[in-house]
Write an enzyme that holds these catalytic residues in place. Structure first.
Site, mmCIF file in Angstrom:
data_model
loop_
_atom_site.group_PDB
_atom_site.id
_atom_site.type_symbol
_atom_site.label_atom_id
_atom_site.label_comp_id
_atom_site.label_asym_id
_atom_site.label_seq_id
_atom_site.Cartn_x
_atom_site.Cartn_y
_atom_site.Cartn_z
ATOM 1 N N LYS A 172 2.719 9.679 8.559
ATOM 2 C CA LYS A 172 1.966 9.246 9.737
ATOM 3 C C LYS A 172 2.419 9.940 11.027
ATOM 4 O O LYS A 172 2.135 11.097 11.217
ATOM 5 C CB LYS A 172 2.024 7.735 9.856
ATOM 6 C CG LYS A 172 1.229 7.065 8.732
ATOM 7 C CD LYS A 172 0.718 5.704 9.117
ATOM 8 C CE LYS A 172 0.059 4.976 7.974
ATOM 9 N NZ LYS A 172 -1.261 5.477 7.628
ATOM 10 N N PHE A 204 0.868 -1.188 0.000
ATOM 11 C CA PHE A 204 0.000 0.000 0.000
ATOM 12 C C PHE A 204 0.895 1.224 0.000
ATOM 13 O O PHE A 204 1.747 1.387 0.865
ATOM 14 C CB PHE A 204 -0.913 0.031 1.232
ATOM 15 C CG PHE A 204 -1.895 1.177 1.178
ATOM 16 C CD1 PHE A 204 -3.133 1.031 0.570
ATOM 17 C CD2 PHE A 204 -1.555 2.414 1.711
ATOM 18 C CE1 PHE A 204 -4.026 2.107 0.491
ATOM 19 C CE2 PHE A 204 -2.450 3.488 1.639
ATOM 20 C CZ PHE A 204 -3.687 3.327 1.028
ATOM 21 N N ASP A 217 9.198 2.464 1.431
ATOM 22 C CA ASP A 217 8.078 3.223 1.966
ATOM 23 C C ASP A 217 7.995 2.901 3.452
ATOM 24 O O ASP A 217 7.544 1.827 3.843
ATOM 25 C CB ASP A 217 6.793 2.813 1.226
ATOM 26 C CG ASP A 217 5.558 3.514 1.760
ATOM 27 O OD1 ASP A 217 5.606 4.039 2.894
ATOM 28 O OD2 ASP A 217 4.529 3.518 1.058
HETATM 29 N N1 PMP Z 1 2.346 4.201 2.534
HETATM 30 C C1 PMP Z 1 2.026 3.368 3.530
HETATM 31 C C2 PMP Z 1 2.928 2.216 3.845
HETATM 32 C C3 PMP Z 1 0.869 3.585 4.296
HETATM 33 O O1 PMP Z 1 0.555 2.738 5.284
HETATM 34 C C4 PMP Z 1 0.060 4.699 4.005
HETATM 35 C C5 PMP Z 1 -1.205 5.003 4.797
HETATM 36 N N2 PMP Z 1 -1.887 3.927 5.274
HETATM 37 C C6 PMP Z 1 0.432 5.541 2.944
HETATM 38 C C7 PMP Z 1 1.587 5.261 2.241
HETATM 39 C C8 PMP Z 1 -0.397 6.733 2.561
HETATM 40 O O2 PMP Z 1 -0.258 7.733 3.508
HETATM 41 P P1 PMP Z 1 -1.306 8.956 3.537
HETATM 42 O O3 PMP Z 1 -2.620 8.418 3.921
HETATM 43 O O4 PMP Z 1 -0.720 9.907 4.546
HETATM 44 O O5 PMP Z 1 -1.296 9.532 2.162
#
Ligand code: PMP
Length: 401
Positions: free
Chosen positions: A252, A138, A223
């Protein structure tokens, strides 16, 4: 307002994008939240955004209050003290040389994708544009990041997808090697997948991926939006593997719930960006950066990574006992305080709802996985309060109803 009035207002005026539980929180402190009716909850899901310090940590509240009374925003066409200071703090504690601030995880990942492509364009390889990611990953909900995300459910309603993204199975080095072509510019992955079910990569795999990227002359992007900043018991996920990515992203918990994202890179790749190549109105604003600086300093000063490792182990051990006692858990996995509980039956939604009823916030990923992402400040007493509640819920009747 009463809860039913708020729900009515929301249903009438807010876009219907979330499956919401009928609760509205009013106040938070440390591990705990209180709803508008005064009911207290223990937040075992704060890692979704508030993360490390728990709710309303005094160091964060003071930093935000002080900064808000002085300067909230100014243009990125001028220098910003805490933007530079937070970048320095990240660099001094990571493998990155340079940082760029965005407003979210998705936006930081968009920056990573742009930087990787630009790096090869400026080196004279404009054909190198393809990014390989992992299945069940994700990376966000913008158009490029849903294309990067290895889960069809986020993609299928929004086709055509941004082209030149491709996903391969996790922990399968052969599949990755086969997928790499002369058009590949980067491999992008979460060292420990979050939304896809709390799936850790193996040490051999990540070392193999690093070696493969070196051999093929392509970039490695991690990521760390969910697994970074102490969540897994180390400040960064990559530190579990003894390898360094060329680019990594954070978001986050970086500013304790205040929106921020960070794109972090080694100098050789970061230098591809020149003035005009990338930007953001709000990214790197004084308030977000001051909040981020307070949070990261506190994580380091209060040794919260160590607490994450210790309490993560304790919580995992206790959950494994519940597994033995109830037969309702197939596996407890993850690292530090990033924990996935694979249930034996597809009752995760009911377990989640019952936990909430009894004053504990947990998450469910699909029908069979419960996810725990408690604040890094969690103490033994919080774990000890939760475990018997979970055990009773798992052994109760009517979960399948
Ligand atoms: N990358 C990862 C690994 C995530 O867990 C998330 C959010 N769950 C995101 C990107 C996206 O972050 P945001 O909701 O702040 O755009």
């Amino acid at each position: 307002m009463q809860l039913n009035e708020i729900i009515e207002l929301d249903k009438k005026y807010y876009m219907n994008t979330f499956n919401r539980a009928p609760v509205c929180f009013e106040r938070g402190e440390g591990m705990y939240l209180w709803d508008i009716n005064g009911k207290k909850y223990t937040d075992l899901l704060a890692g979704i955004a508030v993360s490390s310090l728990g709710h309303s940590h005094p160091a964060l509240v003071q930093a935000i209050t002080e900064q808000a009374s002085k300067l909230i925003h100014c243009s990125n066409l001028y220098y910003i003290e805490y933007q530079a200071k937070l970048a320095q703090l990240i660099v001094e504690n990571s493998c990155a040389d340079k940082v760029f601030f965005a407003n979210s995880g998705a936006e930081a990942n968009e920056g990573a994708i742009k930087l990787a492509r630009l790096y090869f364009k400026k080196k004279g390889f404009p054909e190198k544009i393809e990014i390989i990611t992992l299945e069940k990953s994700f990376h966000g909900r913008t158009l490029a990041t849903i294309a990067a995300t290895g889960q069809e459910k986020y993609q299928k309603k929004y086709s055509p997808l941004t082209p030149k993204f491709l996903s391969v199975p996790i922990n399968d080095l052969e599949a990755l090697e086969k997928a790499i072509t002369q058009y590949t510019c980067a491999v992008m992955l979460e060292p420990i997948q979050g939304e896809g079910g709390v799936n850790p990569t193996t040490v051999e795999y990540i070392r193999g991926v690093r070696e493969l990227c070196n051999r093929k002359g392509i970039l490695l992007i991690f990521d760390e939006v969910q697994c970074g900043l102490g969540r897994t018991g180390k400040l960064f996920g990559y530190q579990h593997y003894g390898v360094e990515p060329d680019i990594f992203t954070l978001a986050k918990g970086l500013a304790g719930g205040f929106p921020i994202g960070a794109l972090c890179a080694k100098d050789f790749v970061a230098s591809a960006f020149e003035p005009g190549d990338h930007g953001s109105t709000f990214g790197g604003n004084p308030l977000a950066c001051r909040a981020g600086y307070a949070v990261l300093s506190t994580i380091l000063n209060e040794k919260l990574c160590e607490n994450s490792e210790r309490m993560g182990q304790y919580l995992t051990d206790q959950l494994n006992r519940v597994k033995e006692e109830t037969g309702m858990i197939v596996e407890v996995r993850g690292k530090g305080l990033m924990i996935g509980i694979q249930l034996a039956r597809p009752v995760a939604k009911a377990v989640n709802a019952k936990c909430l009823e009894q004053g504990f916030l947990v998450g469910n990923l699909g029908d069979s996985i419960i996810r725990l992402l408690p604040p890094l400040i969690i103490q033994k007493q919080d774990v000890d309060a939760f475990i018997p509640v979970l055990r009773n819920i798992l052994m109760s009747d009517g979960l399948d109803a």
